[in-house]
Design a protein around this motif. Structure first.
Motif: not given
Lengths: 120, 400
Positions: A63-65, A67-68, A70-71, A74, A91, A95-98, A101
Motif C-alpha cells: 500500500i505504501s508503494l 501511495l508513493q 499516486m503521490e 499527483r 476492498d 476501505m483505506l480510501g485510496l 484518488h
C-alpha cells in the motif's frame, strides 16, 4: 507454499504506460514497481495504468508503494488507473480510501479507451 | 463486514507485517526501510521519517524519510523531545514548539531510560485526522521500532568493542613477539657465533610444524619456543659460551644447565600456547635416552620437542661455531641422517626434507629455511639428496 518472486513488466500504449506487477506486493522487492513508474514519469508520461491481473494480494508495504506512485503522479498532475483488481485488492483500497484518488476499471482496455478519449 | 472491522483487521495485519520485518534477516537499513513502509502504508502518511539519536554527537540522524527535507528535520532538537512521554504519539498541533513543516505526529522513541530517537509522520492522503485508534496503534509500532533501534545500537556498540579488543589483542601480540625477539637478541648477543640462531630455530620449527599440518595457534607456540629455547644461556658465563677449546666435564655440566634454566625462565611466563615450557626444557633430549636434562626416551618426547631438537641441530651444523667451521647442507643432512632413531625422529626428519625440497623447487610462497643457508650451495645436488632421503624415510612411515 513458495511465494512468487515479485516482478514488474510494462509497455507504452499511446501516451500511457501500462504496468504489470506480478506476485505478492509485500516487501522491498515491490520498490521495482515504484521505480518502473518513475522511469515513465521521468520521460514525461503522466498517464499510468496498473494492471493487477497477476497481483491478488497486498500488505501495508505494498500500500505504501502504491501511495508513493499516486503521490508522484499527483505532483505532476498525472492520472493513475487501476484495472483487473481482485476483490481483496479492491476492498482494501476502498476501505483505506485510496479508491477516491485513482480511477478503477474492470479491464486494461477500458482504461486505455478512457485515457485516449480523455473522459470516462 | 463493516469498514471498521475491515480497518481493524488491516491494522492487525500491519502489526504482523511489522513483526515479520523486524525479525527478518535483512540488513538493518533494509529492515528500517520496510518498517517505514509498513507505517506509511498503515496510516497513508504523505510524509514521514525515522530518526535515531546518536549519543556521542547528541544529534538525531535520519535513517529514512519521505516528503521531509533535511532542513525540515534539522529543526528537531533532541532536548525538546526528551521531556515528552516515552513512546507516546504527540500531535504537533498540541506542541507547537515541535513545529516541523508538514508534520502532524511525533513519537519520541525510548527503551527503558534510553532515548533512542523519534518517529515523525505527516498528514494522511485522505486528509483525515489521526484518530485515537491510530495513535494507539502508532504507540505499539513506535515501541517495536524503539526496541529494534536499541538492539541495533547495542549490536554496533558490541561490534565496536570487539573490533577494539581485536586491535588491542593484535597490539599485545606484537609487543609480546617484540619482547621475545629482544630476549632472543640478548641470548644471541652473548655468543657471537650463534647470531640469529634463536630466530632461525623458531622459523625452521614453525616451517616443519606447518608442513605437519599443525594449526596456526600451535605453530605460533612452537615459533615462540624456538625463540626461547636457549634463553637459559643468559645465565651462563660469556667465557664458557665462547670457549674455543673442548669443554672439561665440569664445563659441559655447566653448559647443560641452560635447558633447565630456559625452562625456569619460560615457566614464569603465562603463555597462551601449550607445551612451550616442555619444548624449551627438553630440546637436548634424544630418542635413545642419552639426552639431557631428564634422559627422556621416545614416547616421553613430544613432537614439539622432536621438531625443536632437529631444527636446533640443523642450524647449529649449518652455522659457524667457535670450535668448528660450518657444514655445507649436504654434510649436515648426512650427519642428521646418521643420528636418526638414536637422536632424531625419522618422521620429523622426513618433514624437514620435504619442506626444504619444496622451498628449493619454489613450491612454498615464503621459504623459511633456504634463505638462511649457504648461498653458494648447489641446489640441484641438495635437491637430489633430499629426494633420496624422502624416498627412504617415506618407506619407513606407516600408512596414514
Amino acid at each position: 507454499m513458495k511465494p512468487v518472486q515479485f516482478s514488474v513488466a510494462s509497455k507504452l500504449v499511446g501516451d500511457a504506460a501500462v504496468i504489470y506487477p506480478k506476485g505478492y506486493l509485500n516487501n522491498l522487492s515491490g520498490e521495482s514497481l515504484v521505480n518502473e513508474c518513475g522511469i515513465y514519469i521521468g520521460r514525461g508520461i503522466t498517464k499510468i495504468v496498473v494492471n493487477f491481473s497477476e497481483t491478488d494480494l497486498i500488505n501495508s508495504i505494498g500500500i505504501s508503494l502504491i501511495l508513493q506512485i499516486m503521490e508522484d503522479l499527483r505532483n505532476i498532475k498525472g492520472t493513475i488507473c487501476c484495472t483487473n483488481m481482485s476483490k481483496f485488492l479492491h476492498d482494501t483500497f476502498e476501505m483505506l480510501g485510496l479508491i477516491q484518488h485513482m480511477i478503477v476499471f474492470p479491464s486494461e482496455s477500458d482504461a486505455i479507451k478512457y485515457l485516449k478519449a480523455g473522459t470516462p | 463486514m463493516s469498514t471498521e472491522l475491515k480497518k481493524a483487521l488491516y491494522n492487525i495485519s500491519a502489526l504482523a507485517d511489522l513483526g515479520q520485518e523486524i525479525t527478518s534477516e535483512n540488513a538493518f537499513h533494509e529492515k528500517i526501510q520496510a518498517v517505514f513502509y509498513v507505517i506509511t502504508g498503515t496510516f497513508l502518511a504523505n510524509k514521514g521519517a525515522i530518526l535515531s539519536y546518536d549519543r556521542s554527537s547528541k544529534k538525531l540522524d535520519t535513517l529514512t524519510k519521505k516528503g521531509f527535507t533535511s532542513t525540515d528535520l534539522e529543526q528537531l532538537a533532541p532536548e525538546e523531545l526528551m521531556p515528552l512521554s516515552k513512546n507516546e504519539p504527540c500531535l504537533i498541533k498540541d506542541a507547537p514548539f515541535l513545529a516541523v513543516v508538514g508534520a502532524e505526529v511525533l513519537v519520541p522513541l525510548w527503551v527503558r531510560d534510553q532515548f533512542i530517537g523519534a518517529l515523525l509522520l505527516g498528514g494522511k492522503l485522505t486528509a483525515g485526522p489521526y484518530t485515537p485508534e491510530d495513535l494507539e496503534l502508532l504507540k505499539i509500532i513506535a515501541t517495536q521500532i524503539a526496541i529494534t533501534l536499541n538492539h541495533h545500537s547495542l549490536f554496533m556498540d558490541l561490534s565496536d568493542k570487539l573490533e577494539e579488543n581485536q586491535r588491542l589483542y593484535e597490539e599485545m601480540r606484537r609487543i609480546y613477539h617484540g619482547t621475545l625477539q629482544a630476549f632472543a637478541a640478548a641470548i644471541d648477543a652473548k655468543d657471537a657465533y650463534t647470531q640469529n640462531h634463536s630466530h632461525r630455530v623458531a622459523k625452521y620449527s614453525a616451517a616443519i610444524a606447518r608442513e605437519l599440518g599443525w594449526n596456526d595457534h600451535d605453530i605460533e607456540g612452537i615459533y615462540v619456543a624456538g625463540y626461547l629455547h636457549d634463553v637459559g644461556k643468559l645465565a651462563i658465563s660469556n667465557d664458557l659460551l665462547n670457549k674455543v677449546a673442548p669443554f672439561t666435564p665440569e664445563e659441559r655440566a655447566e653448559i647443560r644447565k641452560h635447558s633447565t634454566l630456559s625452562h625456569n625462565i619460560a615457566v614464569k611466563i603465562n603463555f597462551p600456547w601449550k607445551n612451550v615450557e616442555d619444548m624449551v626444557w627438553h630440546h637436548h633430549e634424544r630418542l635413545d635416552g642419552q639426552g639431557y636434562p631428564d634422559a627422556l626416551v621416545r614416547e616421553g618426547i613430544s613432537d614439539g620437542v622432536r621438531i625443536i631438537t632437529l631444527a636446533d641441530s640443523f642450524d647449529a651444523m649449518t652455522s659457524q661455531r667457535p670450535y668448528r667451521k660450518k657444514m655445507d647442507v649436504q654434510t649436515a643432512l648426512a650427519e642428521l641422517r646418521k643420528c636418526l632413531d638414536s637422536q632424531f625422529d625419522n618422521k620429523i626428519m622426513l618433514v624437514l626434507c620435504r619442506v626444504l625440497d619444496k622451498e628449493i623447487k619454489g613450491e612454498l610462497p615464503e621459504p623459511e629455511i633456504l634463505p638462511n643457508l649457504d648461498k653458494n650451495s648447489d641446489l640441484s645436488i641438495i635437491s637430489s639428496l633430499l629426494e633420496g632421503i624422502i624416498v627412504e624415510l617415506s618407506a619407513t612411515q606407516s600408512p596414514a
